[in-house]
Design a protein around this motif. Structure first.
Motif, PDB file in Angstrom:
ATOM      1  N   ALA A   1       0.838  -1.208   0.000  1.00  0.00           N
ATOM      2  CA  ALA A   1       0.000   0.000   0.000  1.00  0.00           C
ATOM      3  C   ALA A   1       0.870   1.254   0.000  1.00  0.00           C
ATOM      4  CB  ALA A   1      -0.941  -0.002   1.199  1.00  0.00           C
ATOM      5  N   LEU A   2       1.904   1.262   0.815  1.00  0.00           N
ATOM      6  CA  LEU A   2       2.814   2.405   0.835  1.00  0.00           C
ATOM      7  C   LEU A   2       3.495   2.598  -0.515  1.00  0.00           C
ATOM      8  CD1 LEU A   2       4.465   1.988   4.343  1.00  0.00           C
ATOM      9  CD2 LEU A   2       2.891   3.800   3.641  1.00  0.00           C
ATOM     10  N   ASP A   3       3.852   1.494  -1.142  1.00  0.00           N
ATOM     11  CA  ASP A   3       4.525   1.576  -2.442  1.00  0.00           C
ATOM     12  C   ASP A   3       3.650   2.199  -3.514  1.00  0.00           C
ATOM     13  OD1 ASP A   3       6.806   0.445  -1.360  1.00  0.00           O
ATOM     14  OD2 ASP A   3       6.444  -1.556  -2.203  1.00  0.00           O
ATOM     15  N   THR A   4       2.333   2.072  -3.400  1.00  0.00           N
ATOM     16  CA  THR A   4       1.454   2.688  -4.395  1.00  0.00           C
ATOM     17  C   THR A   4       1.467   4.205  -4.269  1.00  0.00           C
ATOM     18  OG1 THR A   4      -0.579   2.755  -3.057  1.00  0.00           O
ATOM     19  CG2 THR A   4      -0.151   0.729  -4.325  1.00  0.00           C
ATOM     20  N   GLY A   5       1.720   4.696  -3.063  1.00  0.00           N
ATOM     21  CA  GLY A   5       1.683   6.134  -2.830  1.00  0.00           C
ATOM     22  C   GLY A   5       0.273   6.694  -2.795  1.00  0.00           C
ATOM     23  N   ASP A   6      -0.709   5.831  -2.893  1.00  0.00           N
ATOM     24  CA  ASP A   6      -2.107   6.262  -2.919  1.00  0.00           C
ATOM     25  C   ASP A   6      -2.650   6.347  -1.492  1.00  0.00           C
ATOM     26  OD1 ASP A   6      -4.686   6.339  -4.911  1.00  0.00           O
ATOM     27  OD2 ASP A   6      -5.172   5.460  -2.961  1.00  0.00           O
ATOM     28  N   ALA A   7      -3.123   7.513  -1.116  1.00  0.00           N
ATOM     29  CA  ALA A   7      -3.617   7.727   0.248  1.00  0.00           C
ATOM     30  C   ALA A   7      -4.778   6.796   0.591  1.00  0.00           C
ATOM     31  CB  ALA A   7      -4.041   9.179   0.432  1.00  0.00           C
ATOM     32  N   HIS A   8      -5.631   6.524  -0.387  1.00  0.00           N
ATOM     33  CA  HIS A   8      -6.775   5.640  -0.126  1.00  0.00           C
ATOM     34  C   HIS A   8      -6.308   4.209   0.141  1.00  0.00           C
ATOM     35  CE1 HIS A   8      -8.685   8.995  -2.316  1.00  0.00           C
ATOM     36  NE2 HIS A   8      -9.591   8.832  -1.365  1.00  0.00           N
ATOM     37  N   ALA A   9      -5.351   3.732  -0.627  1.00  0.00           N
ATOM     38  CA  ALA A   9      -4.819   2.375  -0.418  1.00  0.00           C
ATOM     39  C   ALA A   9      -4.179   2.254   0.951  1.00  0.00           C
ATOM     40  CB  ALA A   9      -3.811   2.022  -1.510  1.00  0.00           C
ATOM     41  N   ILE A  10      -3.441   3.275   1.348  1.00  0.00           N
ATOM     42  CA  ILE A  10      -2.753   3.260   2.638  1.00  0.00           C
ATOM     43  C   ILE A  10      -3.765   3.269   3.782  1.00  0.00           C
ATOM     44  CG2 ILE A  10      -1.213   4.563   4.161  1.00  0.00           C
ATOM     45  CD1 ILE A  10       0.166   5.532   1.486  1.00  0.00           C
ATOM     46  N   LYS A  11      -4.737   4.167   3.729  1.00  0.00           N
ATOM     47  CA  LYS A  11      -5.732   4.267   4.809  1.00  0.00           C
ATOM     48  C   LYS A  11      -6.599   3.015   4.887  1.00  0.00           C
ATOM     49  CE  LYS A  11      -8.133   5.988   8.093  1.00  0.00           C
ATOM     50  NZ  LYS A  11      -7.613   5.772   9.419  1.00  0.00           N
ATOM     51  N   PHE A  12      -7.023   2.508   3.735  1.00  0.00           N
ATOM     52  CA  PHE A  12      -7.861   1.314   3.722  1.00  0.00           C
ATOM     53  C   PHE A  12      -7.096   0.134   4.315  1.00  0.00           C
ATOM     54  CE2 PHE A  12     -10.172  -2.175   1.469  1.00  0.00           C
ATOM     55  CZ  PHE A  12     -11.417  -1.925   2.009  1.00  0.00           C
ATOM     56  N   THR A  13      -5.832  -0.025   3.921  1.00  0.00           N
ATOM     57  CA  THR A  13      -5.018  -1.120   4.450  1.00  0.00           C
ATOM     58  C   THR A  13      -4.765  -0.935   5.937  1.00  0.00           C
ATOM     59  OG1 THR A  13      -4.005  -1.431   2.291  1.00  0.00           O
ATOM     60  CG2 THR A  13      -2.843  -2.361   4.175  1.00  0.00           C
TER      61      THR A  13
ATOM     62  N   PRO B   1      -8.652 -13.817   8.523  1.00  0.00           N
ATOM     63  CA  PRO B   1      -7.752 -13.700   7.378  1.00  0.00           C
ATOM     64  C   PRO B   1      -8.415 -13.087   6.138  1.00  0.00           C
ATOM     65  CG  PRO B   1      -8.358 -15.988   7.731  1.00  0.00           C
ATOM     66  CD  PRO B   1      -8.900 -15.202   8.889  1.00  0.00           C
ATOM     67  N   VAL B   2      -9.718 -13.075   6.088  1.00  0.00           N
ATOM     68  CA  VAL B   2     -10.416 -12.449   4.959  1.00  0.00           C
ATOM     69  C   VAL B   2     -10.066 -10.958   4.892  1.00  0.00           C
ATOM     70  CG1 VAL B   2     -12.693 -11.811   4.056  1.00  0.00           C
ATOM     71  CG2 VAL B   2     -12.282 -14.127   4.903  1.00  0.00           C
ATOM     72  N   LEU B   3      -9.874 -10.324   6.028  1.00  0.00           N
ATOM     73  CA  LEU B   3      -9.547  -8.898   6.051  1.00  0.00           C
ATOM     74  C   LEU B   3      -8.213  -8.629   5.363  1.00  0.00           C
ATOM     75  CD1 LEU B   3     -10.746  -8.139   9.667  1.00  0.00           C
ATOM     76  CD2 LEU B   3     -11.878  -7.483   7.529  1.00  0.00           C
ATOM     77  N   ARG B   4      -7.241  -9.489   5.580  1.00  0.00           N
ATOM     78  CA  ARG B   4      -5.944  -9.317   4.909  1.00  0.00           C
ATOM     79  C   ARG B   4      -6.086  -9.560   3.416  1.00  0.00           C
ATOM     80  NH1 ARG B   4      -0.854 -11.625   7.531  1.00  0.00           N
ATOM     81  NH2 ARG B   4      -0.021 -10.111   6.082  1.00  0.00           N
ATOM     82  N   ALA B   5      -6.909 -10.518   3.031  1.00  0.00           N
ATOM     83  CA  ALA B   5      -7.129 -10.787   1.612  1.00  0.00           C
ATOM     84  C   ALA B   5      -7.793  -9.595   0.930  1.00  0.00           C
ATOM     85  CB  ALA B   5      -7.975 -12.042   1.436  1.00  0.00           C
ATOM     86  N   VAL B   6      -8.752  -8.990   1.607  1.00  0.00           N
ATOM     87  CA  VAL B   6      -9.432  -7.810   1.059  1.00  0.00           C
ATOM     88  C   VAL B   6      -8.436  -6.664   0.900  1.00  0.00           C
ATOM     89  CG1 VAL B   6     -11.172  -6.038   1.540  1.00  0.00           C
ATOM     90  CG2 VAL B   6     -11.709  -8.444   1.898  1.00  0.00           C
ATOM     91  N   ALA B   7      -7.597  -6.463   1.876  1.00  0.00           N
ATOM     92  CA  ALA B   7      -6.588  -5.400   1.797  1.00  0.00           C
ATOM     93  C   ALA B   7      -5.659  -5.632   0.612  1.00  0.00           C
ATOM     94  CB  ALA B   7      -5.792  -5.326   3.095  1.00  0.00           C
ATOM     95  N   ALA B   8      -5.178  -6.855   0.464  1.00  0.00           N
ATOM     96  CA  ALA B   8      -4.257  -7.165  -0.637  1.00  0.00           C
ATOM     97  C   ALA B   8      -4.933  -6.947  -1.989  1.00  0.00           C
ATOM     98  CB  ALA B   8      -3.755  -8.594  -0.513  1.00  0.00           C
ATOM     99  N   ARG B   9      -6.156  -7.407  -2.126  1.00  0.00           N
ATOM    100  CA  ARG B   9      -6.872  -7.267  -3.401  1.00  0.00           C
ATOM    101  C   ARG B   9      -7.156  -5.808  -3.728  1.00  0.00           C
ATOM    102  NH1 ARG B   9      -7.270  -8.230  -8.328  1.00  0.00           N
ATOM    103  NH2 ARG B   9      -9.330  -8.374  -9.183  1.00  0.00           N
ATOM    104  N   SER B  10      -7.539  -5.039  -2.731  1.00  0.00           N
ATOM    105  CA  SER B  10      -7.838  -3.627  -2.983  1.00  0.00           C
ATOM    106  C   SER B  10      -6.583  -2.875  -3.434  1.00  0.00           C
ATOM    107  CB  SER B  10      -8.465  -2.967  -1.766  1.00  0.00           C
ATOM    108  OG  SER B  10      -7.550  -2.906  -0.704  1.00  0.00           O
ATOM    109  N   VAL B  11      -5.448  -3.189  -2.820  1.00  0.00           N
ATOM    110  CA  VAL B  11      -4.199  -2.538  -3.212  1.00  0.00           C
ATOM    111  C   VAL B  11      -3.835  -2.939  -4.644  1.00  0.00           C
ATOM    112  CG1 VAL B  11      -1.716  -2.393  -2.756  1.00  0.00           C
ATOM    113  CG2 VAL B  11      -3.345  -2.209  -0.875  1.00  0.00           C
TER     114      VAL B  11
END
Length: 65
Positions: A24-36, A49-59
């Protein structure tokens, strides 16, 4: 309540070592960082573990744009 004397009160240094948060940090996108960050907090409380999967997919989707 006293202010935290820790130089890293929210644990961001530790979070950066987590692959999901690092991506998420590597994207530099504020939304990706906050969501993650939000999903990481929820995962820490629930362990679901579904929460981590959702975070990974969204990024992945944000980075693809």
């Amino acid at each position: 309540m006293a202010a935290s004397t820790s130089p890293d009160p929210r644990g961001f240094r530790a979070a950066r070592r987590q692959p999901d948060f690092r991506r998420a940090l590597d994207t530099g996108d504020a939304h990706a960082i906050k969501f993650t960050d939000t999903l990481s907090d929820a995962y820490a409380r629930s362990g679901d573990p579904v929460l981590r999967a959702v975070a990974a997919r969204s990024v992945e989707q944000i980075a693809a744009d």
